[in-house]
Design a protein around this motif. Structure first.
Motif, PDB file in Angstrom:
ATOM      1  N   ALA A  67       0.843  -1.190   0.000  1.00  0.00           N
ATOM      2  CA  ALA A  67       0.000   0.000   0.000  1.00  0.00           C
ATOM      3  C   ALA A  67       0.879   1.242   0.000  1.00  0.00           C
ATOM      4  CB  ALA A  67      -0.914  -0.007   1.230  1.00  0.00           C
ATOM      5  N   GLY A  68       0.537   2.187  -0.826  1.00  0.00           N
ATOM      6  CA  GLY A  68       1.311   3.418  -0.896  1.00  0.00           C
ATOM      7  C   GLY A  68       0.645   4.401  -1.829  1.00  0.00           C
ATOM      8  N   ALA A  69       1.064   5.653  -1.735  1.00  0.00           N
ATOM      9  CA  ALA A  69       0.541   6.711  -2.598  1.00  0.00           C
ATOM     10  C   ALA A  69       1.692   7.380  -3.320  1.00  0.00           C
ATOM     11  CB  ALA A  69      -0.233   7.740  -1.768  1.00  0.00           C
ATOM     12  N   VAL A  70       1.497   7.680  -4.594  1.00  0.00           N
ATOM     13  CA  VAL A  70       2.518   8.383  -5.375  1.00  0.00           C
ATOM     14  C   VAL A  70       2.101   9.797  -5.726  1.00  0.00           C
ATOM     15  CG1 VAL A  70       3.425   6.246  -6.351  1.00  0.00           C
ATOM     16  CG2 VAL A  70       1.636   7.480  -7.568  1.00  0.00           C
ATOM     17  N   GLY A  71       0.823  10.112  -5.569  1.00  0.00           N
ATOM     18  CA  GLY A  71       0.334  11.438  -5.906  1.00  0.00           C
ATOM     19  C   GLY A  71      -0.452  12.038  -4.763  1.00  0.00           C
ATOM     20  N   GLY A  72      -0.744  13.323  -4.890  1.00  0.00           N
ATOM     21  CA  GLY A  72      -1.463  14.046  -3.846  1.00  0.00           C
ATOM     22  C   GLY A  72      -0.561  15.010  -3.119  1.00  0.00           C
ATOM     23  N   ASP A  73      -1.152  15.792  -2.212  1.00  0.00           N
ATOM     24  CA  ASP A  73      -0.350  16.760  -1.467  1.00  0.00           C
ATOM     25  C   ASP A  73       0.432  16.058  -0.362  1.00  0.00           C
ATOM     26  OD1 ASP A  73      -2.133  16.307   0.658  1.00  0.00           O
ATOM     27  OD2 ASP A  73      -3.317  18.083   0.213  1.00  0.00           O
ATOM     28  N   ALA A  74       1.235  16.842   0.348  1.00  0.00           N
ATOM     29  CA  ALA A  74       2.121  16.253   1.361  1.00  0.00           C
ATOM     30  C   ALA A  74       1.340  15.560   2.472  1.00  0.00           C
ATOM     31  CB  ALA A  74       3.022  17.346   1.942  1.00  0.00           C
ATOM     32  N   VAL A  75       0.179  16.085   2.816  1.00  0.00           N
ATOM     33  CA  VAL A  75      -0.620  15.472   3.876  1.00  0.00           C
ATOM     34  C   VAL A  75      -1.131  14.106   3.438  1.00  0.00           C
ATOM     35  CG1 VAL A  75      -2.722  15.678   5.252  1.00  0.00           C
ATOM     36  CG2 VAL A  75      -1.275  17.699   4.875  1.00  0.00           C
ATOM     37  N   GLY A 105       9.498   0.087  -0.090  1.00  0.00           N
ATOM     38  CA  GLY A 105       9.960   1.465  -0.033  1.00  0.00           C
ATOM     39  C   GLY A 105      10.248   1.978  -1.436  1.00  0.00           C
ATOM     40  N   SER A 106      11.071   2.999  -1.540  1.00  0.00           N
ATOM     41  CA  SER A 106      11.333   3.616  -2.840  1.00  0.00           C
ATOM     42  C   SER A 106      12.755   4.144  -2.902  1.00  0.00           C
ATOM     43  CB  SER A 106      10.362   4.775  -3.087  1.00  0.00           C
ATOM     44  OG  SER A 106      10.735   5.510  -4.235  1.00  0.00           O
ATOM     45  N   ALA A 107      13.357   4.027  -4.086  1.00  0.00           N
ATOM     46  CA  ALA A 107      14.676   4.610  -4.301  1.00  0.00           C
ATOM     47  C   ALA A 107      14.640   6.125  -4.200  1.00  0.00           C
ATOM     48  CB  ALA A 107      15.222   4.189  -5.665  1.00  0.00           C
ATOM     49  N   LYS A 135       8.021   8.354   2.029  1.00  0.00           N
ATOM     50  CA  LYS A 135       8.438   6.949   1.919  1.00  0.00           C
ATOM     51  C   LYS A 135       9.576   6.656   2.894  1.00  0.00           C
ATOM     52  CE  LYS A 135       7.195   4.151  -0.512  1.00  0.00           C
ATOM     53  NZ  LYS A 135       6.135   3.130  -0.324  1.00  0.00           N
ATOM     54  N   LEU A 136      10.488   7.601   3.061  1.00  0.00           N
ATOM     55  CA  LEU A 136      11.573   7.416   4.017  1.00  0.00           C
ATOM     56  C   LEU A 136      11.031   7.308   5.440  1.00  0.00           C
ATOM     57  CD1 LEU A 136      14.554   7.267   4.758  1.00  0.00           C
ATOM     58  CD2 LEU A 136      14.618   9.777   4.711  1.00  0.00           C
ATOM     59  N   ALA A 137      10.038   8.127   5.766  1.00  0.00           N
ATOM     60  CA  ALA A 137       9.431   8.034   7.099  1.00  0.00           C
ATOM     61  C   ALA A 137       8.815   6.660   7.328  1.00  0.00           C
ATOM     62  CB  ALA A 137       8.376   9.122   7.263  1.00  0.00           C
TER      63      ALA A 137
END
Length: 302
Positions: A67-75, A105-107, A135-137
């Motif tokens: 599960a993850g998001a690639v788009g949207g605002d920072a919140v 995670g992500s590069a 992603k780092l968090a």
């Protein structure tokens, strides 16, 4: 072996679930917001207590979090990419502390790379945008959880079914819709950055290995091709595969997720040592499979 896949309706999660379904020793469980899920949950809003109760009832031997998001605002990014893994870890510590957790995670967590170099897992993390930062968090939440956990830092995924939210999928669909005539125009952003593309099927194989491999694993493993190519090479491959006869117009704009990153390349030797994994698909394989999936043709078997 009971393996729970979170985010199985997404691009990466769908391929991971397909790979795990093929394992004779695995019983696959699904988590997410889709109807009929074994674990109906949205990690962006879930609370640790109720999630722990649901996990205890499922008793998974391994959990793969796609599960993850690639788009949207920072919140919005933080809710899914940072809060989600933290809540999942808290719930697993209560309900299934012995389960193996595999988190994607992500590069992008590394940030800009130095041209000509591959980045190892011990490199400093300097994400250049909210996506990489969130992603780092999430990675920190997983690696600091005390669980039997591994984070797979994924390069730029490409292959069959790539979504329109990313450049490979958006370009493939634009080519499909542009038509075959010589007057057609494909407008794209800056194609000069170098990226380390990984076939989504190779990623799925790595996730399956990480979920089922006995014994401890490193906290973080890079999963990529280990080769940086100009994004222009990917687009040219799709143009050739599609038979597009028009012209390609390149503008200065690029992805807000990675506009400040001119070079990205990962060292994947640790994954080879820990999992016995190596990428099997070339970029040409990935492009051919992506175009076939968009054009409605059979995806080449490989």
């Amino acid at each position: 072996m009971r393996i729970l896949v979170l985010g199985a309706t997404g691009y990466l999660g769908g391929h991971v679930a397909e790979r795990l379904r093929a394992l004779p020793e695995a019983t696959l469980l699904y988590g997410g917001r889709s109807p009929g899920a074994d674990l109906p949950v949205d990690l962006a809003t879930a609370r640790p207590g109720p999630l722990a109760e649901a996990l205890a009832a499922l008793a998974p031997d391994a959990v793969v979090n796609c599960a993850g998001a690639v788009g949207g605002d920072a919140v919005a990014l933080a809710e899914v990419n940072a809060r989600g893994p933290a809540v999942l870890c808290a719930a697993l510590r209560q309900a299934a502390p012995g389960a193996r957790l595999v988190h994607l995670g992500s590069a992008a967590e590394y940030g800009p790379g130095r041209p000509g170099t591959r980045v190892g897992e011990d490199a400093p993390t300097r994400p250049a945008a909210p996506y990489g930062a969130t992603k780092l968090a999430g990675t920190v939440a997983v690696t600091a959880s005390g669980l039997d956990a591994v984070v797979l830092r994924v390069g730029n995924p490409v292959g069959p079914g790539a979504p329109v939210a990313g450049l490979p999928g958006s370009v493939a669909r634009a080519l499909r819709d542009a038509g075959p005539g010589p007057d057609a125009v494909l407008r794209v952003g800056d194609l000069s950055p170098y990226r380390d593309f990984v076939d989504v099927r190779d990623l799925a194989r790595a996730a399956a290995l990480a979920a089922t491999r006995p014994g401890p694993l490193p906290a973080v493993l890079n999963i990529s091709a280990g080769r940086a190519v100009e994004v222009r090479e990917l687009v040219r491959g799709l143009v050739r595969a599609s038979g597009f006869a028009g012209r390609v117009e390149e503008t200065a704009g690029g992805s807000t997720r990675s506009a400040a990153v001119g070079w990205q390349c990962s060292d994947v030797s640790a994954a080879r040592a820990a999992l016995g994994w190596a990428p099997l698909h070339t970029l040409a394989d990935s492009v051919a499979a992506l175009w076939a999936s968009v054009a409605g043709a059979p995806v080449p078997a490989r």
